[in-house]
Scaffold this active site. Structure first.
Site, PDB file in Angstrom:
ATOM      1  N   GLY A  18       0.852  -1.191   0.000  1.00  0.00           N
ATOM      2  CA  GLY A  18       0.000   0.000   0.000  1.00  0.00           C
ATOM      3  C   GLY A  18       0.886   1.238   0.000  1.00  0.00           C
ATOM      4  O   GLY A  18       2.109   1.153  -0.216  1.00  0.00           O
ATOM      5  N   GLU A 119     -13.020  18.155   4.562  1.00  0.00           N
ATOM      6  CA  GLU A 119     -13.591  16.910   5.103  1.00  0.00           C
ATOM      7  C   GLU A 119     -13.908  17.122   6.572  1.00  0.00           C
ATOM      8  O   GLU A 119     -13.518  18.142   7.168  1.00  0.00           O
ATOM      9  CB  GLU A 119     -12.626  15.735   4.882  1.00  0.00           C
ATOM     10  N   HIS A 231     -16.969   4.417   9.358  1.00  0.00           N
ATOM     11  CA  HIS A 231     -17.242   5.468   8.374  1.00  0.00           C
ATOM     12  C   HIS A 231     -18.753   5.605   8.249  1.00  0.00           C
ATOM     13  O   HIS A 231     -19.453   4.610   8.108  1.00  0.00           O
ATOM     14  CB  HIS A 231     -16.616   5.100   7.022  1.00  0.00           C
ATOM     15  N   ARG A 272     -15.697  12.345  12.482  1.00  0.00           N
ATOM     16  CA  ARG A 272     -16.356  11.132  11.987  1.00  0.00           C
ATOM     17  C   ARG A 272     -17.073  10.329  13.071  1.00  0.00           C
ATOM     18  O   ARG A 272     -18.122   9.739  12.822  1.00  0.00           O
ATOM     19  CB  ARG A 272     -15.275  10.283  11.321  1.00  0.00           C
ATOM     20  N   HIS A 329     -13.981   0.960   9.266  1.00  0.00           N
ATOM     21  CA  HIS A 329     -13.206   1.605   8.206  1.00  0.00           C
ATOM     22  C   HIS A 329     -11.718   1.689   8.508  1.00  0.00           C
ATOM     23  O   HIS A 329     -10.895   1.481   7.618  1.00  0.00           O
ATOM     24  CB  HIS A 329     -13.787   3.008   8.012  1.00  0.00           C
ATOM     25  N   ARG A 364      -9.483   9.258  14.257  1.00  0.00           N
ATOM     26  CA  ARG A 364      -8.586   9.876  13.271  1.00  0.00           C
ATOM     27  C   ARG A 364      -9.261  11.018  12.528  1.00  0.00           C
ATOM     28  O   ARG A 364     -10.424  10.920  12.125  1.00  0.00           O
ATOM     29  CB  ARG A 364      -8.175   8.806  12.258  1.00  0.00           C
ATOM     30  N   SER A 369      -4.480   9.852   7.504  1.00  0.00           N
ATOM     31  CA  SER A 369      -3.798   8.551   7.444  1.00  0.00           C
ATOM     32  C   SER A 369      -2.925   8.404   6.209  1.00  0.00           C
ATOM     33  O   SER A 369      -1.842   7.812   6.281  1.00  0.00           O
ATOM     34  CB  SER A 369      -4.802   7.418   7.502  1.00  0.00           C
TER      35      SER A 369
HETATM   36  C1  SIN Z   1     -13.187   9.296   2.849  1.00  0.00           C
HETATM   37  O1  SIN Z   1     -12.781   9.737   1.777  1.00  0.00           O
HETATM   38  O2  SIN Z   1     -14.275   9.575   3.312  1.00  0.00           O
HETATM   39  C2  SIN Z   1     -12.306   8.350   3.598  1.00  0.00           C
HETATM   40  C3  SIN Z   1     -10.962   8.886   3.668  1.00  0.00           C
HETATM   41  C4  SIN Z   1     -10.367   8.684   5.004  1.00  0.00           C
HETATM   42  O3  SIN Z   1     -10.662   7.654   5.607  1.00  0.00           O
HETATM   43  O4  SIN Z   1      -9.653   9.572   5.477  1.00  0.00           O
END
Ligand code: SIN
Length: 485
Positions: A18, A119, A231, A272, A329, A364, A369
């Site tokens: 990854g 975000e 998520h 989140r 997630h 997080r 990440s």
């Molecule tokens: C997302 O794009 O919602 C997930 C990305 C992340 O886990 O930071």
């Protein structure tokens, strides 16, 4: 041609291809090391490859590393290790430049400046993407292409690492399922997280915590396993797309979450943990198995792979609401690592979601990440090369177990260590045959409070006595709380 010698020599063995593994391998190779990269899947099937989020970096004029640090600590709910977060926010901008030098083309606005997405939990636009929601794919592709051209790198695709090869407590390499071993002065585990152990997940099926189990068997400690991020917007009820992630960046552009009456019920850009629990609560209160994401007014061209995948499955998000529900997630916990990715076992490094530096705390911050994969991946690559040679070893142990979970384990984790847990359920999970499921239960039982992604209905409040206290556990299955600096 497959290399079937029983012992393959390298300076550095990297397990996992990854983002973190690829970058660590590249870093070590650029320093002149012979690197063997072990990947269970073809290079293009890792969790990073599917990542829709981007890299968080304070690049906007109105932003700063201090603000990024603040948002990381707020989202992490009193558990973020400050030294790790400072490292990330200070190095993030340089990582974006470095990746561009390596051929990654990040999205730019019409003036040619990097396009910055918003975000959950971020107080500024701060997330760089490549190809909209195809960031993971673009980054993995660019790094893989560079890597395979490097004569110092050998890639073993379809090879499963099963255990560390240790001599007197020092890691000297890694043993593969087919009996071969890679002998190296440093071994870097970058196998991703364990979220696919939960029955409902956004992760590819290989995210089963194998790196965590390899490190544990070698004598390393794990920490913070009770913190699994759910998520909020994983697709449900759409044929062939169960668990498909609808990126938070779409909510950053204005998509809304709706209940059965078409009403909003949460700030869609809260951290989140808060959004996922709000979705869960509405589902419970209204007897639903999902809520709806309204992205009808979002330009489909901004998120081509999400829109394309949904349309392929017969749902057009430009005209229809998308049914979504939480799914496991991301693991904030993992193998305890210092800020060079070193575990407590000499010669054994861990990076990315396999590791736990304390950076992510209890929850997080979105897109931290991927940045972490490069910051710590690079540092681990450097540190691995600087390590003295391992003592001579000629006799690798036999391959270890792969620890594939039964479906019953996956159901039990979802049921007893899901968004809401309690003692009774966790006590049941503690009896599970899968070692990682048991350790999740043990850490979650020890944390008698609610914080971030860990919500205990029998201890619903955050307890200040647990601030900055990380639950550390080894193969003896005993938890010790530690404060990290
Ligand atoms: C997302 O794009 O919602 C997930 C990305 C992340 O886990 O930071």
């Amino acid at each position: 041609m497959p290399d079937d010698r029983p012992i393959l020599d390298a300076d550095v063995a990297v397990v996992g291809a990854g983002a973190a593994g690829l970058y660590a391998a590249l870093t070590a190779a650029r320093r002149g090391a012979r690197v063997t990269l072990v990947s269970a899947t073809p290079l293009a099937q890792t969790a990073s490859y599917w990542a829709q989020g981007g890299l968080a970096a304070a690049l906007a004029i109105d932003d700063s590393p201090e603000l990024h640090l603040h948002d990381t600590e707020v989202a992490g709910r009193g558990l973020v290790r400050r030294s790790a977060a400072e490292l990330l926010v200070n190095e993030a901008a340089g990582i974006v430049t470095r990746l561009e030098e390596l051929g990654v083309r990040f999205d730019r606005d019409r003036h040619g400046a990097l396009a910055l997405g918003l975000e959950g939990g971020h107080s500024r636009r701060r997330v760089v993407h490549a190809g909209g929601s195809a960031t993971g794919r673009r980054v993995a592709r660019a790094l893989s292409a560079t890597l395979v051209q490097d004569p110092r790198v050998t890639v073993l695709e379809g090879a499963h690492a099963t255990r560390a090869w240790t001599v007197d407590g020092r890691c000297v390499g890694v043993v593969l399922a087919d009996g071969r071993a890679v002998r190296a002065r440093a071994t870097i585990l970058a196998t991703g997280g364990a979220a696919a152990l939960w029955a409902r997940t956004t992760n590819p099926p290989g995210s089963l915590g194998i790196g965590m189990l390899i490190a544990l068997e070698a004598g390393a400690k794990l920490a913070d396993l009770e913190f699994v991020q759910f998520h909020p917007t994983a697709v449900t009820g759409v044929k062939g797309r169960e668990g498909f992630l609808v990126t938070e960046a779409i909510r950053g552009e204005g998509a809304k979450l709706l209940d059965k009456d078409g009403q909003r019920f949460v700030d869609e850009l809260a951290p989140r943990d808060e959004v996922a629990r709000a979705v869960w609560r509405v589902m419970r209160e209204q007897g639903l198995d999902h809520v709806w994401l309204d992205m009808r007014h979002i330009d489909p061209a901004l998120f081509p792979n999400v829109v394309g995948a949904l349309r392929e499955s017969g749902l057009d998000p430009a005209t229809e609401l998308v049914p979504v529900a939480p799914a496991a997630h991301f693991c904030m916990g993992g193998v305890v690592a210092d800020l060079h990715g070193a575990s407590s076992v000499e010669g054994l490094f861990v990076i990315g979601e396999t590791s736990c530096t304390g950076l992510h705390g209890a929850n997080r911050l979105a897109s931290n990440s991927l940045t972490d994969c490069f910051v710590l991946g690079g540092r681990a690559g450097d540190a691995a090369v600087a390590l003295p040679p391992a003592p001579r070893a000629d006799d690798p142990p036999p391959p270890g177990e792969l620890h594939r979970p039964e479906q019953s384990t996956r159901e039990a984790l979802w049921r007893y260590a899901g968004l809401v847990r309690d003692r009774e359920g966790l006590e049941r999970l503690r009896e599970d045959p899968h070692p990682l499921a048991r350790l999740v239960a043990i850490c979650a039982l020890a944390r008698e409070e609610s914080r971030g992604a860990h919500f205990r209905s029998d201890f619903p409040e955050q307890d200040r006595n647990f601030d900055h206290r990380h639950a550390v556990v080894g193969s003896d299955e005993r938890v010790v709380f530690e404060t990290w600096t």
